[in-house]
Write an enzyme that holds these catalytic residues in place. Structure first.
Site, PDB file in Angstrom:
ATOM      1  N   SER A  61       0.820  -1.215   0.000  1.00 41.99           N
ATOM      2  CA  SER A  61       0.000   0.000   0.000  1.00 41.99           C
ATOM      3  C   SER A  61       0.849   1.259   0.000  1.00 41.99           C
ATOM      4  CB  SER A  61      -0.910   0.022   1.231  1.00 41.99           C
ATOM      5  OG  SER A  61      -1.734  -1.107   1.268  1.00 41.99           O
TER       6      SER A  61
HETATM    7  N1  SAH Z   1      -0.487  -5.428   4.103  1.00 42.69           N
HETATM    8  C1  SAH Z   1       0.167  -5.698   2.848  1.00 42.69           C
HETATM    9  C2  SAH Z   1      -0.759  -5.418   1.678  1.00 42.69           C
HETATM   10  C3  SAH Z   1      -0.692  -6.526   0.697  1.00 42.69           C
HETATM   11  S1  SAH Z   1      -1.942  -6.553  -0.552  1.00 42.69           S
HETATM   12  C4  SAH Z   1       1.469  -4.939   2.735  1.00 42.69           C
HETATM   13  O1  SAH Z   1       1.792  -4.130   3.616  1.00 42.69           O
HETATM   14  O2  SAH Z   1       2.224  -5.178   1.791  1.00 42.69           O
HETATM   15  C5  SAH Z   1      -3.154  -7.606   0.174  1.00 42.69           C
HETATM   16  C6  SAH Z   1      -2.713  -8.988   0.528  1.00 42.69           C
HETATM   17  O3  SAH Z   1      -3.854  -9.684   1.033  1.00 42.69           O
HETATM   18  C7  SAH Z   1      -2.206  -9.842  -0.639  1.00 42.69           C
HETATM   19  O4  SAH Z   1      -0.935 -10.354  -0.343  1.00 42.69           O
HETATM   20  C8  SAH Z   1      -3.248 -10.962  -0.758  1.00 42.69           C
HETATM   21  O5  SAH Z   1      -2.723 -12.196  -1.185  1.00 42.69           O
HETATM   22  C9  SAH Z   1      -3.751 -11.033   0.667  1.00 42.69           C
HETATM   23  N2  SAH Z   1      -5.057 -11.681   0.844  1.00 42.69           N
HETATM   24  C10 SAH Z   1      -6.161 -11.570   0.082  1.00 42.69           C
HETATM   25  N3  SAH Z   1      -7.168 -12.313   0.590  1.00 42.69           N
HETATM   26  C11 SAH Z   1      -6.673 -12.920   1.711  1.00 42.69           C
HETATM   27  C12 SAH Z   1      -7.220 -13.813   2.681  1.00 42.69           C
HETATM   28  N4  SAH Z   1      -8.474 -14.272   2.608  1.00 42.69           N
HETATM   29  N5  SAH Z   1      -6.419 -14.224   3.693  1.00 42.69           N
HETATM   30  C13 SAH Z   1      -5.140 -13.792   3.796  1.00 42.69           C
HETATM   31  N6  SAH Z   1      -4.564 -12.946   2.908  1.00 42.69           N
HETATM   32  C14 SAH Z   1      -5.323 -12.512   1.875  1.00 42.69           C
END
Ligand code: SAH
Length: 214
Positions: A61
């Site tokens: 993000s």
């Molecule tokens: N907090 C992260 C943002 C990553 S983008 C950062 O600081 O980089 C969102 C992430 O959520 C992705 O890696 C995606 O694979 C994950 N995601 C999506 N659905 C999910 C679920 N049901 N359980 C765990 N992770 C999930």
């Protein structure tokens, strides 16, 4: 140090300038080496005012969004925090500077292993990782003082709200596939109170209580 300078500049121009003032959040943003959470080719862009790709069609993000969500969670040094969507690990690392412990769940195996390794290298020993569908939460470690969902949900999963302590806070982007509303929840003895922090755009939360895999 070039990256320390870029970090301080990021905090002044993108974060303080837009009204974030919690000293714990600002100090966490000044200390976590964001450039180590992106690929080598993107390190020089890591402190820019935008999200960046981290592989597997996922993103780290924008710094401001991380700051806004962290401040909204009102984390204190005693708190145990649950994050759904580990991704690059940056948001978890920011939370780990402030909280007692961070539990973070990721559903894509390659991101889970890569980020877990990075946490070890950087010695973030108060982050506990898990490879699983986070939409069902992490019951064994509940209730949590704060829950952060860093992927966009079609609706607020009730099972997550149930894992929130009395006095607990949660932030979650809720909406359709293209845009969401950043929702903040507060749970007290009376029930759950909800407010909106504004529009945002996240990748999809995929799982049992999220979007179906397409
Ligand atoms: N907090 C992260 C943002 C990553 S983008 C950062 O600081 O980089 C969102 C992430 O959520 C992705 O890696 C995606 O694979 C994950 N995601 C999506 N659905 C999910 C679920 N049901 N359980 C765990 N992770 C999930």
């Amino acid at each position: 140090m070039k990256y320390q300078r870029l970090r301080n500049e990021m905090v002044t121009k993108q974060i303080i300038a837009r009204g974030i003032s919690d000293p714990r959040v600002l100090s966490a943003l000044r200390s976590v080496p964001r450039h180590l959470f992106v690929s080598e080719a993107m390190m020089d862009q890591a402190y820019g005012d935008f999200p960046l790709p981290i592989g597997e069609q996922q993103t780290i993000s924008q710094p401001y969004i991380v700051a806004e969500m962290t401040q909204a969670l009102q984390v204190t040094p005693e708190d145990r925090v649950l994050e759904i969507g580990t991704g690059s690990g940056y948001q978890a690392a920011i939370l780990a500077q402030i909280a007692f412990r961070v539990y973070t769940v990721e559903r894509i195996h390659s991101l889970y292993t890569r980020t877990r390794k990075l946490f070890d290298q950087l010695r973030y020993h108060n982050i506990v990782t898990r490879y699983s569908d986070g939409t069902t939460g992490w019951k064994e470690h509940s209730p949590f003082d704060a829950i952060i969902v860093t992927a966009g949900a079609p609706e607020i999963p009730a099972v997550l709200v149930n894992q929130l302590a009395i006095g607990g806070r949660m932030v979650i982007p809720v909406g359709d596939r293209h845009t969401q509303d950043l929702i903040k929840l507060f749970r007290d003895e009376q029930g759950v109170h909800q407010s909106s922090l504004g529009g945002c755009r996240f990748v999809k939360l995929i799982g049992e209580h999220g979007w179906r895999e397409s």
